[in-house]
Design an enzyme around this catalytic site. Structure first.
Site, PDB file in Angstrom:
ATOM      1  N   SER A 182      -9.715   2.058   3.261  1.00  0.00           N
ATOM      2  CA  SER A 182      -8.915   2.715   2.244  1.00  0.00           C
ATOM      3  C   SER A 182      -7.907   1.827   1.434  1.00  0.00           C
ATOM      4  O   SER A 182      -7.570   2.118   0.283  1.00  0.00           O
ATOM      5  CB  SER A 182      -7.816   3.737   2.919  1.00  0.00           C
ATOM      6  OG  SER A 182      -7.043   2.986   3.774  1.00  0.00           O
ATOM      7  N   LYS A 197       0.958  -1.104   0.036  1.00  0.00           N
ATOM      8  CA  LYS A 197       0.115  -0.020  -0.020  1.00  0.00           C
ATOM      9  C   LYS A 197       0.881   1.290   0.203  1.00  0.00           C
ATOM     10  O   LYS A 197       1.870   1.069   0.593  1.00  0.00           O
ATOM     11  CB  LYS A 197      -1.094   0.078   1.216  1.00  0.00           C
ATOM     12  CG  LYS A 197      -1.900   0.944   1.247  1.00  0.00           C
ATOM     13  CD  LYS A 197      -2.794   0.797   2.520  1.00  0.00           C
ATOM     14  CE  LYS A 197      -3.974   1.780   2.679  1.00  0.00           C
ATOM     15  NZ  LYS A 197      -4.757   1.633   3.945  1.00  0.00           N
ATOM     16  N   SER A 241      -9.520  -0.463   7.020  1.00  0.00           N
ATOM     17  CA  SER A 241      -9.225  -0.308   5.908  1.00  0.00           C
ATOM     18  C   SER A 241      -8.358  -1.732   5.254  1.00  0.00           C
ATOM     19  O   SER A 241      -8.016  -1.619   3.884  1.00  0.00           O
ATOM     20  CB  SER A 241      -7.968   0.511   5.771  1.00  0.00           C
ATOM     21  OG  SER A 241      -9.059   1.926   5.739  1.00  0.00           O
TER      22      SER A 241
END
Ligand code: GLN
Length: 502
Positions: free
Chosen positions: A155, A80, A179
């Site tokens: 997210s 990420k 997330s």
């Protein structure tokens, strides 16, 4: 599509160990897949093909030379984009950091490199990890591989979509309010938030420090545990890091049984507001667990009704403090006022006005207000009191049962754009995941099946603090029971990306 990319990380590791395949082949197969499908999915913000292949070749040489390498060495991974990577742009999904090249690695990234996992690229995310759909990314949304017109969760939608579309067997995520777990739920994959402090936050772009927790995204519970063992564990550079050992998590994932397990189903996480198809999938999984010898009790955690509200005071308060560093002076974007004097204040205003998106601005304003003199007691303090009660509710629940189960998210993946103009509707996606962040306890989402709309549903397992091994044990056992009942992995039933991507 190459069969290599459909192998789990554990299977890829075994194929490497037996010499059936090279890491360079594995990495190339994943890069080819990305070339073929990521124009439609947009899981990646940056693909580091050359660096990944260089790592792969190095591992292949070391294996050939008979070196003792890590069991996962040569298995590729996606990261990420809020984990800082030395020499590779790290944006956190924000214009503010669009061109920022970090001078160091996050501890978890350093551990990936030390173990020899080639990093395929950096994945898309909501700006600074604020959101539940990846639509708040400054660089355009990620699309759900099950249906490209739908959200992949957030997210960490990029990490989950990369794993679900077979562009990577593993990914790293961060979970502040859900997330990793909610994107896992809506993409039919596995997402884990370890006990707070279980994985180092050093080098993870800070959002809400008392809630942020890195964790694994994968297609199987075992793969998540294997990754957890590589990157988890004590880090002297993170003052909230735990000293608990992470060895044994993969064994726990392999060896668990549901027989005699005491499951608590939380009254507050599953009633009104949860889609019928989500509830039906959850209920079916509970029945399966009962048939396998678990006992199921309903457990009430009344404070959970206030957890979301408390989170949306504590989170913005911490985020507004953490994001104060983006001032146009230190690093990242700098925008000078177009007219008038160039004072520090005016540079900050111009920089933050241009560099932050709407959701970030909304939370900075909310957090600053909640912390301001005169309102601090009414909002921030009250929210912290709720947090304490949430922790007490968990403590009394875990006095009665071993683990708690709930749906991970109230709905399946919704259409892109459906909640973008309605922040409260967006926030409600995390109603079931947030309590675990407030209390710091470990939680996992794994697929429980398909809803009546044909989209995947996630099941959440919450364990007591520092009992991550128990979470993996139960997760592994439930996964085996579920896959048996479906006759194969859920992702086998996903529509073929090649067809929807046309
Ligand atoms: N969706 C939640 C939020 O917007 C959680 C985000 C996260 O876990 N990073 O805050």
């Amino acid at each position: 599509m190459s069969d290599l990319i459909r192998l789990s990380a554990a299977e890829q590791a075994a194929a490497l160990a037996s010499g059936e395949v090279s890491s360079a082949d594995l990495v190339q197969a994943h890069l080819d897949r990305t070339t073929a499908v990521d124009g439609a999915v947009h899981a990646y913000l940056d693909v580091s093909a050359e660096k990944a292949l260089a790592t792969a070749r190095e591992i292949d040489e070391r294996r050939a030379a008979g070196d003792d390498v890590h069991a996962l060495a040569g298995v590729p991974i996606a990261v990420k984009d809020n984990f800082v990577t030395h020499g590779q742009v790290t944006t956190a999904g924000s214009r503010m950091l669009e061109r920022w090249v970090p001078p160091y690695d996050a501890t978890v990234v350093e551990r990936l490199r030390a173990a020899g996992l080639p990093i395929l690229g950096k994945t898309n995310m909501d700006e600074f990890a604020m959101g539940s759909s990846t639509e708040h990314s400054a660089f355009g949304p990620t699309h759900n591989p099950w249906d490209l017109d739908r959200i992949p969760g957030g997210s960490g939608g990029g990490s989950a979509a990369a794993v679900a579309s077979f562009q990577a067997p593993l990914a790293l995520g961060s979970d502040t309010g859900g997330s990793i777990r909610q994107p896992g739920a809506v993409t039919g994959t596995v997402g884990v938030k370890p006990t707070y402090g279980g994985m180092s936050r050093y080098g993870v772009i800070a959002m809400a420090s008392s809630l942020d927790q890195p964790g694994p995204a994968a297609r199987t519970v075992l793969d998540a545990a294997l990754l957890h063992e590589v990157v988890g564990g004590h880090d002297p550079l993170d003052s909230t890091s735990l000293t608990d050992p992470v060895a044994g998590l993969a064994d726990a994932a392999r060896s668990g049984s549901l027989d005699g397990l005491r499951i608590g189903v939380v009254t507050q996480l599953g009633g009104e507001g949860y889609e019928t198809g989500v509830r039906a999938s959850f209920d079916a999984a509970i029945e399966l667990a009962t048939a396998a010898g678990a006992t199921v009790t309903e457990v009430s955690c009344p404070s959970f009704d206030y957890a979301l509200a408390a989170y949306y005071l504590i989170h913005p308060a911490e985020a507004s403090s953490n994001l104060a560093r983006y001032d146009g002076m230190r690093y990242g974007l700098r925008v000078e006022p177009t007219e008038g004097p160039v004072t520090a204040e005016r540079v900050m205003a111009a920089t933050r006005g241009a560099g932050f998106g709407d959701e970030v601005k909304r939370r900075v304003i909310l957090g600053t207000h909640a912390l301001s003199a005169g309102f601090h007691d009414a909002y921030y303090r009250a929210a912290q009191q709720v947090r304490t009660v949430v922790q007490r509710d968990f403590a009394s629940a875990f006095a009665q049962v071993d683990v708690l189960l709930s749906p991970t998210a109230p709905t399946t993946a919704f259409p892109l754009g459906a909640k973008l103009d309605d922040p409260l509707a967006m926030y409600l996606n995390d109603v079931a995941t947030i309590p675990a962040n407030l209390a710091g306890v470990p939680a996992m989402s794994l697929p429980s099946g398909l809803s009546d709309d044909g989209l995947p549903v996630g099941l959440q397992i919450i364990a007591p603090a520092r009992a991550d091994h128990l979470m993996y044990k139960v997760g592994g056992a439930l996964e085996r029971a579920l896959i048996d009942s479906w006759g194969g992995p859920l992702l086998d039933r996903a529509p073929k990306l090649e067809e929807i991507a046309r």
